[in-house]
Write a protein that holds these residues in place. Structure first.
Motif, PDB file in Angstrom:
ATOM      1  N   HIS A   1       4.801   2.978  11.767  1.00 36.89           N
ATOM      2  CA  HIS A   1       3.637   3.030  12.649  1.00 36.89           C
ATOM      3  C   HIS A   1       3.929   3.978  13.809  1.00 36.89           C
ATOM      4  CE1 HIS A   1       6.211  -0.102  14.389  1.00 36.89           C
ATOM      5  NE2 HIS A   1       5.695   0.238  15.564  1.00 36.89           N
ATOM      6  N   SER A   2       2.885   4.331  14.547  1.00 32.78           N
ATOM      7  CA  SER A   2       2.998   5.211  15.706  1.00 32.78           C
ATOM      8  C   SER A   2       2.365   4.541  16.912  1.00 32.78           C
ATOM      9  CB  SER A   2       2.285   6.538  15.450  1.00 32.78           C
ATOM     10  OG  SER A   2       2.885   7.227  14.391  1.00 32.78           O
ATOM     11  N   ASP A   3       2.941   4.803  18.078  1.00 32.34           N
ATOM     12  CA  ASP A   3       2.412   4.273  19.332  1.00 32.34           C
ATOM     13  C   ASP A   3       2.465   5.350  20.398  1.00 32.34           C
ATOM     14  OD1 ASP A   3       1.975   1.429  18.659  1.00 32.34           O
ATOM     15  OD2 ASP A   3       4.153   1.409  18.377  1.00 32.34           O
ATOM     16  N   THR A   4       1.586   5.234  21.382  1.00 31.20           N
ATOM     17  CA  THR A   4       1.603   6.154  22.518  1.00 31.20           C
ATOM     18  C   THR A   4       2.796   5.814  23.403  1.00 31.20           C
ATOM     19  OG1 THR A   4      -0.794   6.334  22.446  1.00 31.20           O
ATOM     20  CG2 THR A   4       0.284   7.011  24.489  1.00 31.20           C
ATOM     21  N   LEU A   5       3.453   6.863  23.895  1.00 32.61           N
ATOM     22  CA  LEU A   5       4.646   6.719  24.720  1.00 32.61           C
ATOM     23  C   LEU A   5       4.426   7.455  26.036  1.00 32.61           C
ATOM     24  CD1 LEU A   5       8.291   7.015  23.835  1.00 32.61           C
ATOM     25  CD2 LEU A   5       7.376   8.855  25.212  1.00 32.61           C
ATOM     26  N   TYR A   6       4.866   6.843  27.136  1.00 31.73           N
ATOM     27  CA  TYR A   6       4.826   7.466  28.455  1.00 31.73           C
ATOM     28  C   TYR A   6       6.258   7.543  28.959  1.00 31.73           C
ATOM     29  CZ  TYR A   6       0.025   6.069  27.908  1.00 31.73           C
ATOM     30  OH  TYR A   6      -1.236   5.896  27.412  1.00 31.73           O
ATOM     31  N   ARG A   7       6.630   8.663  29.606  1.00 34.41           N
ATOM     32  CA  ARG A   7       8.014   8.847  30.049  1.00 34.41           C
ATOM     33  C   ARG A   7       8.072   9.324  31.494  1.00 34.41           C
ATOM     34  NH1 ARG A   7      12.596  11.994  26.668  1.00 34.41           N
ATOM     35  NH2 ARG A   7      12.528   9.976  25.627  1.00 34.41           N
ATOM     36  N   LEU A   8       8.991   8.727  32.247  1.00 31.92           N
ATOM     37  CA  LEU A   8       9.385   9.202  33.565  1.00 31.92           C
ATOM     38  C   LEU A   8      10.839   9.629  33.434  1.00 31.92           C
ATOM     39  CD1 LEU A   8       7.887   6.399  35.847  1.00 31.92           C
ATOM     40  CD2 LEU A   8       6.943   8.671  35.390  1.00 31.92           C
ATOM     41  N   SER A   9      11.192  10.810  33.968  1.00 32.33           N
ATOM     42  CA  SER A   9      12.554  11.302  33.781  1.00 32.33           C
ATOM     43  C   SER A   9      13.086  12.007  35.021  1.00 32.33           C
ATOM     44  CB  SER A   9      12.603  12.261  32.590  1.00 32.33           C
ATOM     45  OG  SER A   9      11.805  13.402  32.845  1.00 32.33           O
ATOM     46  N   ALA A  10      14.417  12.102  35.065  1.00 33.89           N
ATOM     47  CA  ALA A  10      15.099  12.839  36.129  1.00 33.89           C
ATOM     48  C   ALA A  10      16.357  13.458  35.527  1.00 33.89           C
ATOM     49  CB  ALA A  10      15.467  11.917  37.282  1.00 33.89           C
TER      50      ALA A  10
END
Length: 154
Positions: free
Chosen positions: A109-118
């Protein structure tokens, strides 16, 4: 939370477009990522490729593809996302992104992903080594991605 991240991403992309018009200097930054993804008290080896198009000294847009072969009980997980980056100085990169997490196996399956990075970029000649940390948000779960990228700007 979902709408807030989408709004922030949209604002960063709009600001980045204005910054690109103001500065004609462009920089390409491809890289290879190696790290570990921590989720549900498990840590799995993660590898991938990334690319950033530097709009000016402070703003960039990028694409990321990562693969964690043994994640999700051995089914494997791949992550594809687009990010907007803010560079407050020459070495620091802060990012916000949106994309897709794809889980393989018999229950794919696929899902929406949100990312915060540094990330913090160490410059060694024509190369960069960038230790990085990211938090991925997928379906009320958080995954911590820690590693480093080796880059070759041109």
């Amino acid at each position: 939370m979902k709408n807030c991240i989408l709004k922030i991403t949209y604002m960063l992309l709009m600001i980045g477009g204005v910054a690109a018009q103001a500065n004609e200097q462009v920089k390409h930054i491809p890289g290879v990522f190696i790290g570990v993804t921590h989720i549900d008290n498990e840590a799995e080896f993660t590898f991938g490729v990334e690319y950033e198009y530097k709009l000016d000294k402070q703003w960039g847009l990028g694409l990321i593809y990562e693969r964690t072969n043994n994640a999700h009980h051995g089914d494997g997980v791949s992550v594809s996302l687009a990010s907007a980056y803010f560079h407050p100085n020459k070495s620091i990169r802060l990012g916000v992104g949106i994309g897709e997490e794809r889980v393989g196996g018999s229950h794919s399956h696929s899902d929406t992903l949100y990312r915060l990075s540094a990330a913090y970029d160490f410059h060694i000649g024509e190369f960069g080594i960038a230790p990085a940390i990211a938090v991925d948000f997928v379906n009320d779960q958080e995954a911590l991605v820690i590693g480093f990228a080796v880059t070759r700007p041109f």
